[in-house]
Write a protein that holds these residues in place. Structure first.
Motif, PDB file in Angstrom:
ATOM      1  N   ARG C 306      23.760   1.274  84.180  1.00 29.85           N
ATOM      2  CA  ARG C 306      24.983   0.970  84.924  1.00 29.85           C
ATOM      3  C   ARG C 306      25.360   2.019  85.965  1.00 29.85           C
ATOM      4  N   VAL C 307      25.008   3.268  85.689  1.00 31.17           N
ATOM      5  CA  VAL C 307      25.472   4.349  86.555  1.00 31.17           C
ATOM      6  C   VAL C 307      24.286   5.189  87.028  1.00 31.17           C
ATOM      7  N   HIS C 311      24.446  10.652  85.055  1.00 35.57           N
ATOM      8  CA  HIS C 311      25.705  10.203  84.467  1.00 35.57           C
ATOM      9  C   HIS C 311      25.316   9.551  83.144  1.00 35.57           C
ATOM     10  N   PRO C 312      25.313  10.309  82.076  1.00 32.35           N
ATOM     11  CA  PRO C 312      24.686   9.826  80.845  1.00 32.35           C
ATOM     12  C   PRO C 312      25.296   8.542  80.295  1.00 32.35           C
ATOM     13  N   GLU C 313      24.420   7.627  79.930  1.00 36.03           N
ATOM     14  CA  GLU C 313      24.847   6.441  79.182  1.00 36.03           C
ATOM     15  C   GLU C 313      24.403   6.635  77.740  1.00 36.03           C
ATOM     16  N   GLY C 314      25.064   5.948  76.827  1.00 33.19           N
ATOM     17  CA  GLY C 314      24.781   6.218  75.430  1.00 33.19           C
ATOM     18  C   GLY C 314      24.689   4.977  74.581  1.00 33.19           C
ATOM     19  N   TYR C 315      25.082   5.163  73.358  1.00 31.28           N
ATOM     20  CA  TYR C 315      24.963   4.147  72.317  1.00 31.28           C
ATOM     21  C   TYR C 315      25.742   2.882  72.661  1.00 31.28           C
ATOM     22  N   LEU C 316      26.965   3.051  73.135  1.00 30.53           N
ATOM     23  CA  LEU C 316      27.775   1.860  73.434  1.00 30.53           C
ATOM     24  C   LEU C 316      27.177   1.082  74.599  1.00 30.53           C
ATOM     25  N   GLU C 317      26.620   1.782  75.565  1.00 31.71           N
ATOM     26  CA  GLU C 317      25.997   1.087  76.699  1.00 31.71           C
ATOM     27  C   GLU C 317      24.733   0.348  76.264  1.00 31.71           C
TER      28      GLU C 317
END
Lengths: 377, 377, 377, 377
Positions: C306-307, C311-317
């Protein structure tokens, strides 16, 4: 060896580094200005008691008096800064090659005098800026030389240590005491002890000299007499700008010298505490992690590696690279013919002069309200 | 929402962040100065077409005309910098709370005007300095507040990006074009776009304002009109010294905001690209690695964490923390009673004013031959 | 939503993941078998009280009775394992698509029955094996599919957690209690809760099914009724061999799912706790570090990001990617025409059947003195 | 020294390791079964040509004939496995202490015979399981001994290398050729070359012997004659279970020996490629990162460290620790009084016997359909 008695730090490091490859043998020493201490150290090192001397003057005189094939080949000087110039001068004047711990001298004036003497005698002169002995530092330099990163734009070099976070000199610590004493260390504290390493590393890797400095020196620990902390902005001859930080009050830090250099096409990053890794970040492709010992590295890196990849080499091996490269030059030396230190790849008297000029420029800049001060020799 | 059409970046980020916890609902928007684009964006977001407006003026006017329980609660402003002040002012003047992207305004003058307006209206005003939304940034602040590191001595904050390493604005990149255009971005390029984040992070964590700056701004890429690179020395009110670096030409870097703070007893280190880790180096005991989601963390960190340790949260969650904390303040707001942003823990108009003063001080320092320039508001 | 009352863990995760992209809206729920708790949860989520139900049977019945354009589109089932089959079966039989937490059922028999029902109804069925939602997991799969690593030789997949290192079920912990209770969890403890994730990840990335297992299950904590630790050797259909370890008694571990796959030309490594990084070690060139958000990644990875990079994405993403991909399938679904889950890239009922077969094979192997046990469905 | 001509690998490593501390001097050698090669190697090492021998038999005979204060003190054996037993036996029988590369012998029978001979002669016998020479490996052992982690539950030890990923023995590589030749290497390929290191490391750190093994050996590269890959489940005497993996076909891996041990209270993790770091994960407090050279470490770690923290030590220093500890034992040795190797902290003949038993048990288990095979001596 001059200096390096049993309770010193760097002398033992020099000895181990010199031993490692089985090509250099310690044959004599004046390990302390205290003759008893010198004798005891010599004995612990299995030296012939006749070649353990009470002073460097005695050592140089008596060794010179030995037949050429029995006398020492070169002198290692591992004393505090204020006892660098004297023995180095005397050794050179008596025909001995010299390898010496950094910073080279007490001040720039001494440094320039030594430079002249080296030029005049044509002898081999090495300076132990250890960190340029690491194979991946050499690889970084080669990459930049070959233009792999494009024109260099930014240089960030840091040397944080934490061991002077408290007023250690009050506890009798020998290491702390002379380093924080202006009569022994010279005009720079942290900036001389480790700042010179950082500046040397940046100039070595980029192959571009620092030309201007905007510095702030601090004495952070109350009661201390010399800077224990420094930050500065840099300008390099190649047009790059930079930041240098050298501090001994970054509590919790060990010996975290590190450098990042960015060019048009990518950036590299190296960290002394994990020296077998060199990271290259590219503008448009995945980051690469170069590792010591691989076939894809350049010849210079390979010549300074002893064991296969994944068998970590460290500080003593980097130090040993300096000694070995210096010893190769000594072995090849022919009277009357000056050796090119660049060919043998070890720091020499010219680096020592730059180091002392760096210290003096930083001290001057820090005292000034003007933003930029030129680094001139 | 004002701004944030389909081809923008930060608008979508604001929307996802606001959505995450199921407490905030997007109800209307003026997504573009082009009404067609605004309509299309609204449709893609499943909005009632009647509440998709062609301009922010229309939106504020018409929403205000709706019955109190049907109109929007607050406005998100996600336009380029030069279109921050106008909509923020109009929203406040019409009784709407405001949350706005950083930097807050085009210049310090606008910022001060907004500050006055917020004071006067008593409305809630949030500024999305995203990085202070991370739980371990909050933990770092709490640790320092409680004196765990002792008196703070050194602050190193860096924000290297690489995306402007080439002359990207020539390619039509929307993100690059307005950011490098002084008529849209203001007096600062990189320093406004990311330098303000770095300065805000340093002040947030240390709870100490920057008081003096010695800065060097550079335009590294030929043809560019605003700084794309900066280095500076800092002084903080608490006596600490520091270094701030913010650059968008560090080729190969992503969004590598990071900070290290050293005190008498130890140092901490946090890196945005791996935000769930906070390292603490101690003077005399092993380094500790704190991780988001553990019971040993303080309440503030816990309140800003959604999932158990080892389930990484990232940028959107940090952003969502700002929105949630802001929304909590909006929910609690009572006309005539000013909310304390510190209690709700989100950056507000005062941070925005400091950010604009930072930009102007850096620009002034960079142009000066004098070493230090005071940061005054 | 069925299950997921205020004191549950995974229900809130599902809700946030579904919210994130603004395309899915929670409209009704039977959040608990306790109608009071269900009501309270619904209220906290701003639901219409009329659509908060006291049981899943009531919800499915009443929602079905609503006009087609007003009723829920699909059901999320987030209850403990023993309450998966009932609601899933009833939802499918009443024409609702289903997304369900893993492991899919209580046992293989139930799983096979669901599989038949999905086949028969042609409805969309999703299973939340979260970890395959990460973009770099998808990149890993694509790389292997394209033969970048050559023929696959070795697979090491590990899932160490530490939260069950003590006899937590004695403390009343809701999460611990049902997971260690054979009447609620089924035949597998750790092996069902996290071992199925590890097996699913290995099969997803290598695109090759596990065919034989040599397993050792342990109950490490005294008094526990189900395995809390497991180690096993694996054989894959493509000829590779492997190791799988899943344990909940690795004290100090968070949620450290990780996988390494080696082929003829190189190996890849991915770790859930730092999910935006994928390391590739090559036989004859520098290690590469791929990072989420870069242009050099494949389309599948990009579609699940998404980003921008850094810009770290994680578990929810990652979780949200499953929901979004599932929702895309639901949106495209036409009665009588079966959707291909592979096209939409989400785990489905066939993965659920394999998961239950994995659990039963491991239990059988562990009880046997014979080295290898075939995994058959 | 026996073996270790110029084109060998491990001989030079032994020499550098022995040199490092300036306490051991190479005085004679039979470096190759080819007398010319032996002479050339001796010359390159500055040895007295009279003490460079054409065979080990000649060396042992002639050295024994020298006056006691002139002959060598001990023998280093660095030949391929099938030439370990002969020289070791002859050296012991002639009164020379022995230090030998691992694995100790060609098979268990030879190993047991050597064991008896060492018992009988009372001479000092060292085995270079290098990796136990690292200070943080010693710290790990001490921590576990003192119960810091509680009762040990799980042990994961891995030794992935990639250098045999191709059919290297077809290219004439000397290192590859003898290691993959059953007539030179013995019954184990990778399992003997590196698996024995992994098993030794696990037993050293946990101070608990492996009692049962369930192994799978593989020949991954077509045409190879010995295992190049292995995976196995382990049981330890102290009740812990474990996994051991040793492979030489993990493409891209260097020398990635690593171990993780979990107990009731926490887990530790050590990795040979970054050997100066020992991570401890705790059940209920932040992860700690122990680093070589700090005051908080135990005495054993300190005695095996040469330079201050942050000055990395590596493989050669670990090797040098074995040599130094062995040499200390030799120096203290008095005829008729057996030295306790544990007191001097170096691996000895008993470790060598266990190593050979490990190889034979793994080979047996791999060939069996039965799950567990006991490791008996």
């Amino acid at each position: 060896m001059i200096g390096g008695s049993q309770d010193a730090f760097i002398g033992a490091v020099h000895r181990k580094a010199a031993n490692l490859d089985g090509q250099i043998e310690l044959v004599c020493g004046a390990f302390s200005s205290n003759p008893e201490k010198s004798k005891a150290t010599g004995a612990s090192l299995f030296l012939d008691p006749k070649r353990v001397y009470g002073s460097y003057e005695e050592m140089i005189r008596k060794e010179k008096a030995l037949p050429a094939d029995q006398r020492m080949d070169f002198v290692s000087i591992v004393t505090p800064n204020h006892v660098h110039f004297g023995p180095a001068k005397m050794a050179l004047e008596n025909g001995f090659h010299v390898i010496i711990d950094k910073p080279m001298c007490f001040d720039l004036k001494e440094a320039k005098a030594l430079h002249k003497l080296v030029e005049k005698t044509g002898l081999v002169f090495g300076l132990t800026h250890t960190y340029t002995g690491y194979p991946l530092v050499k690889e970084a330099r080669e990459m930049i030389k070959k233009g792999k990163l494009g024109k260099i734009r930014k240089v960030f070099v840091e040397y944080p240590q934490g061991w002077l976070s408290t007023f250690l000199e009050a506890t009798g610590s020998k290491q702390a005491t002379w380093r924080t004493d202006p009569s022994k260390s010279g005009a720079g504290g942290a900036i001389g002890d480790i700042g010179t390493h950082a500046a040397n590393l940046a100039e070595y890797i980029t192959a571009s000299p620092i030309t201007e400095i905007c510095a702030q020196l601090n004495i952070v620990v109350k009661g201390r007499k010399l800077d224990d902390d420094s930050s500065m902005l840099l300008r390099f001859e190649n047009g790059a700008s930079g930041i240098l930080m050298a501090t001994q009050v970054a509590a919790g830090e060990e010996n975290n010298l590190n450098i990042r250099v960015y060019g048009e096409k990518g950036g590299l990053s190296w960290r002394q505490e994990e020296p077998n890794t060199l990271e290259i970040k590219w503008l448009d492709k995945p980051k690469e992690v170069l590792r010591a010992g691989w076939g894809y590295l350049g010849d210079v890196a390979k010549q300074n590696t002893r064991v296969p990849s994944g068998h970590p080499e460290g500080y003593l091996e980097a130090f040993a690279n300096l000694y070995r490269n210096f010893a190769n030059a000594v072995a090849d030396h022919k009277p009357g013919k000056k050796i090119d230190p660049a060919k043998y790849d070890f720091p020499d008297v010219a680096d020592g002069v730059r180091g002392m000029a760096f210290v003096e420029t930083v001290v001057k800049s820090s005292a000034s309200n003007q933003k930029w001060t030129k680094l001139k020799i």
